[in-house]
Design an enzyme around this catalytic site. Sequence first.
Site, PDB file in Angstrom:
ATOM      1  N   SER A 239      12.018  17.931  61.771  1.00  0.00           N
ATOM      2  CA  SER A 239      12.862  16.784  62.086  1.00  0.00           C
ATOM      3  C   SER A 239      14.332  17.193  62.121  1.00  0.00           C
ATOM      4  CB  SER A 239      12.602  15.662  61.076  1.00  0.00           C
ATOM      5  OG  SER A 239      13.212  14.462  61.447  1.00  0.00           O
ATOM      6  N   ASP A 329       5.408  11.377  69.180  1.00  0.00           N
ATOM      7  CA  ASP A 329       6.510  11.309  68.217  1.00  0.00           C
ATOM      8  C   ASP A 329       7.409  10.124  68.578  1.00  0.00           C
ATOM      9  OD1 ASP A 329       8.777  11.718  66.625  1.00  0.00           O
ATOM     10  OD2 ASP A 329       8.634  13.894  66.775  1.00  0.00           O
ATOM     11  N   HIS A 364       5.229  12.224  64.462  1.00  0.00           N
ATOM     12  CA  HIS A 364       6.417  12.997  64.112  1.00  0.00           C
ATOM     13  C   HIS A 364       6.187  13.932  62.934  1.00  0.00           C
ATOM     14  CE1 HIS A 364      10.618  13.952  63.526  1.00  0.00           C
ATOM     15  NE2 HIS A 364      10.616  13.430  62.313  1.00  0.00           N
TER      16      HIS A 364
END
Length: 435
Positions: A239, A329, A364
Amino acid sequence: FDTVKPTCSTSQLTSSLLSVHPSRGLMDEKFIILVQKALPGFQLTIHASYHCEDGNSWEAFAHYTADAGGTVNSTFTGYQSGWDILWELIISSPFRLRKKNVQTPMEVTISVYQGHQTEGFVDQVPLASVLVERWYMAPGVHRIPITEEGLTATLFLPAGPGPFPGLLDLWGGAGQLVEYRAALLASHGIASLALDYLTSKVTVETGKTVDNQYFETAYRVLQKHPQVCGSRIAMLGLSLGASFTLKMAVYSQVMKLRCAVCIGGSHVQPVDGSNMFFWPIRNTEKTRFSEQNETIFRDLLLPIPTDPSLKVDVGQLQCALLLVVGEDDQNWPAAESAKDMKEMMERAGNSHLLTILSYPKTGHRIEPPYTPHVRAGIFRTVDTRQKVMALWGGQTVEHSHAQEDAWKKILVFLRENLYDGTDTGVTTSNQDDCA
């Protein structure tokens, strides 16, 4: 690992015999559940339960019918849907399952119940139960808190004298020091430094965000450790951590990485800004919401800009790069970013350094295998630390299989690039004779 004895009583064994092999092992190991001495055609429910350190509980169950020999044989791969198992969080709000104290195991109780049960397991007496231990730290792995030079970090060293290749491990915008991935990497032979860069001690005390020097300091601390091979260091980020990984891999004059792994991230960022991680969050006009009022952040960086000052120039990258992408995501535009990075590297002539793993119906948070998939969860925004319900995306079965596949390939990628026998030209006192 030693053998863990079953917790079932002698009277229960007359109805059913339950065994799990291995009953103690690493978190990324598969294990076999075997039920014997049941009547042929007998309906059974295999149930797993885990009570977290934070007091929350997780459970799973699956239905089986004993074969002609009265046996059920199942490969269980953890908190996922790999064997038609249904995992559900039995608390009122969604949270991630994160092991905070990696020096103790996850103790999962595997039980067998008569019939095809779907609820009320707490009120029933199982036919048999076994306590299973799953560890992030293998025997001999050392955990060393690091506070020198203003860092908030933990170093995990593999068993043995070393020196070992090293890795900087960065998590995302939720902040805090997260250790379990670094511990598991050390269990696979890579000295790993888990680094807190958002809620570090220096940030808490001064109110100032860290700059590039903070990451370079962490690199130097890892590089100079006597049990780390200073010329063989990688960086792994998820991330927001992936954004910093890309930035440092391309622009840092200090960090000479062998390779980099970026999970669910993007190269889109104002590369000249020291506080780049506040920038996308402030584009709130692009925030969307799901039908369940979950926040969708992925559009904040879309469309991918053409202005080169707004994205890391991966065409300058000189080390191997692995991108891990969840095609569903909903937090970062990972798929669009990977496509643009591929095109940039093709134009620059360094696309041979790039590997992309792209997974359909995957969200994600692609974590080490057998971590439960949470499609949405509570998240504190990076700038205001406000709590929001964020949509991460992904479907449980596909996301779970992606985590298993990606982890295996990440380990292969790291080994190939950290143990390939070539030198990066970095001169350190402990670069020779790497394990």
